[in-house]
Design a protein around this motif. Structure first.
Motif, PDB file in Angstrom:
ATOM      1  N   SER A 166       3.106  -1.037  -0.609  1.00 31.66           N
ATOM      2  CA  SER A 166       2.085  -0.163   0.171  1.00 31.66           C
ATOM      3  C   SER A 166       2.995   0.485   1.357  1.00 31.66           C
ATOM      4  CB  SER A 166       0.998  -0.744   0.976  1.00 31.66           C
ATOM      5  OG  SER A 166       0.340   0.037   1.699  1.00 31.66           O
TER       6      SER A 166
ATOM      7  N   ALA B 160       2.853  -4.839   2.235  1.00 29.21           N
ATOM      8  CA  ALA B 160       1.255  -4.773   1.785  1.00 29.21           C
ATOM      9  C   ALA B 160       0.586  -5.743   2.454  1.00 29.21           C
ATOM     10  CB  ALA B 160       1.396  -5.077   0.258  1.00 29.21           C
TER      11      ALA B 160
ATOM     12  N   THR C  38      -5.185  -0.828  -2.610  1.00 29.01           N
ATOM     13  CA  THR C  38      -5.781  -2.321  -2.320  1.00 29.01           C
ATOM     14  C   THR C  38      -6.731  -2.767  -3.254  1.00 29.01           C
ATOM     15  OG1 THR C  38      -5.221  -1.809  -0.042  1.00 29.01           O
ATOM     16  CG2 THR C  38      -6.746  -3.629  -0.300  1.00 29.01           C
TER      17      THR C  38
ATOM     18  N   LEU D  54      -5.044  -0.177   3.973  1.00 28.09           N
ATOM     19  CA  LEU D  54      -4.424  -0.487   2.597  1.00 28.09           C
ATOM     20  C   LEU D  54      -3.851  -1.919   2.536  1.00 28.09           C
ATOM     21  CD1 LEU D  54      -2.791   2.817   1.764  1.00 28.09           C
ATOM     22  CD2 LEU D  54      -5.135   2.221   0.827  1.00 28.09           C
TER      23      LEU D  54
ATOM     24  N   MET E 265      -1.526   8.014  -0.296  1.00 27.61           N
ATOM     25  CA  MET E 265      -2.350   7.015   0.346  1.00 27.61           C
ATOM     26  C   MET E 265      -3.841   7.626   0.571  1.00 27.61           C
ATOM     27  SD  MET E 265       0.186   5.321   3.279  1.00 27.61           S
ATOM     28  CE  MET E 265       0.181   6.889   3.979  1.00 27.61           C
TER      29      MET E 265
ATOM     30  N   ASN F  43       0.006   1.382  -2.929  1.00 33.62           N
ATOM     31  CA  ASN F  43      -1.139   1.880  -2.089  1.00 33.62           C
ATOM     32  C   ASN F  43      -2.523   2.009  -2.794  1.00 33.62           C
ATOM     33  OD1 ASN F  43       0.532   2.677   0.041  1.00 33.62           O
ATOM     34  ND2 ASN F  43       0.880   4.748  -0.728  1.00 33.62           N
TER      35      ASN F  43
END
Length: 355
Positions: A255, A286, A237, A261, A205, A235
């Motif tokens: 994620s 996510a 975006t 994120l 991340m 992870n």
């Protein structure tokens, strides 16, 4: 030195030569007999039942063996190219293996050294490439961790993702640890006319620079990257409100849940609206948390080809997504809903009855 030797016709003769010359003559004779024995063994091998197989069938067997080794052995470095021993069985098998360009088209980094990577690129000819970068190291507790690419590995990736070879890449999978992702993502700056699958995983991340994001965005929207069908992001975006990929058939967004994120569900829906060819959609942890409001009604849109839908999100986002989507071809629905309430359970029961 006087010794017995044979002439070119195999006739025995006495020869009186100095020791160095005599040794040279004997070595030539050994070499001649060795080559003759190899020829005899090749002729014996040609009588074996397996030798009646056509080269195309042998090549297919080699391909299945190579893929089976990679699938079974997992991350161990020896496993990725252990199948090459197939090409050492006999001259015929080696000739067939070297003529099968697809057999050499899977590039695993960092398992392949720089020199071997160059050889793979030559042997693969013009075959589409499958490129995987995944570097695991054993941690102190016996587990595994993704580590940053070394400078040599970055050079190797630069060689593969250069403009010439990038145009040959059909499948690209990149898994990053804490650092090193920006340098490699910036290499995605050219057309990839054969690219069908893109998988980018950021295990730690770590923050990715804006210019690296821009490179990925421009890469997947390049006019010549039209064959992209499968997109998997972990992870990572994206600015989904600016992403238009109507050719996608598989979209997987996951994620670990760090807020920076996460993406807004409406922003994601604005992109999915244009993905009329989607067959599989996976959204896992996510989306940004959204207050639950049963009275909110949004415009629906259809994904006529979607047959698999998997959502692992908060209850509000799950309900919102299911309210927005019309999925007449749906065959498999997997929901992982957190924070259940009575009203949501009732709504999901009604939804299941309708579908």
């Amino acid at each position: 030195m006087l010794f017995h030797s044979a002439d070119a016709h195999g006739h025995c003769m006495d020869v009186d030569l100095p020791a160095p010359q005599a040794r040279e003559v004997l070595e030539e004779e050994v070499s001649r007999y060795t080559n003759h024995i190899c020829d005899l063994r090749s002729r014996i091998n040609s009588l074996a039942p397996v030798s009646v197989l056509h080269s195309e069938i042998l090549c297919e067997i080699f391909l299945r063996a190579a893929r089976g080794v990679n699938d079974y052995e997992g991350r161990h470095w020896r496993s990725k190219y252990g199948w090459i021993s197939i090409s050492h069985v006999c001259r015929h098998w080696r000739s067939v293996a070297l003529s099968c360009s697809v057999l050499w088209s899977e590039l695993h980094l960092p398992h392949a050294s720089h020199e071997f990577l160059q050889e793979l690129l030559v042997r693969s000819g013009t075959a589409p490439l499958t490129v995987t970068y995944l570097k695991w190291e054993t941690s102190g507790w016996g587990g595994h961790a993704v580590t940053a690419p070394t400078s040599l590995e970055q050079v190797a990736m630069a060689m593969i993702l250069g403009s010439y070879h990038l145009e040959r890449v059909r499948s690209l999978s990149l898994t990053f640890g804490h650092t090193g992702h920006d340098e490699i993502l910036r290499l995605l700056n050219g057309p990839a006319p054969l690219l069908e699958s893109l998988d980018i995983t950021c295990v730690s991340m770590s923050d990715i620079s804006s210019d690296a994001y821009d490179c990925v965005h421009q890469f997947i929207h390049h006019p010549e990257t039209r064959r992209l069908r499968r997109l998997e992001l972990y992870n990572l975006t994206m600015r989904w409100s600016t992403i238009v990929l109507p050719q996608l058939t598989h979209l997987n967004i996951r994620s670990e849940g760090r807020f920076t994120l996460l993406v807004d569900v409406e922003e994601l829906m604005s992109s999915i609206t244009y993905m009329n060819n989607l067959e599989e959609l996976v959204i896992n942890n996510a989306l940004k948390p959204k207050p639950f409001d049963m009275s909110t009604v949004s415009n629906t849109f259809a994904l006529p080809r979607l047959h698999t839908l998997s959502i692992q999100e908060g209850c509000s986002n799950c309900v919102h997504l299911l309210n927005r989507l019309e999925v007449p071809s749906l065959l498999y629905l997997n929901l992982g809903v957190s924070h259940f309430s009575g009203s949501i359970r009732s709504w999901l029961t009604q939804y299941r009855r309708r579908h």
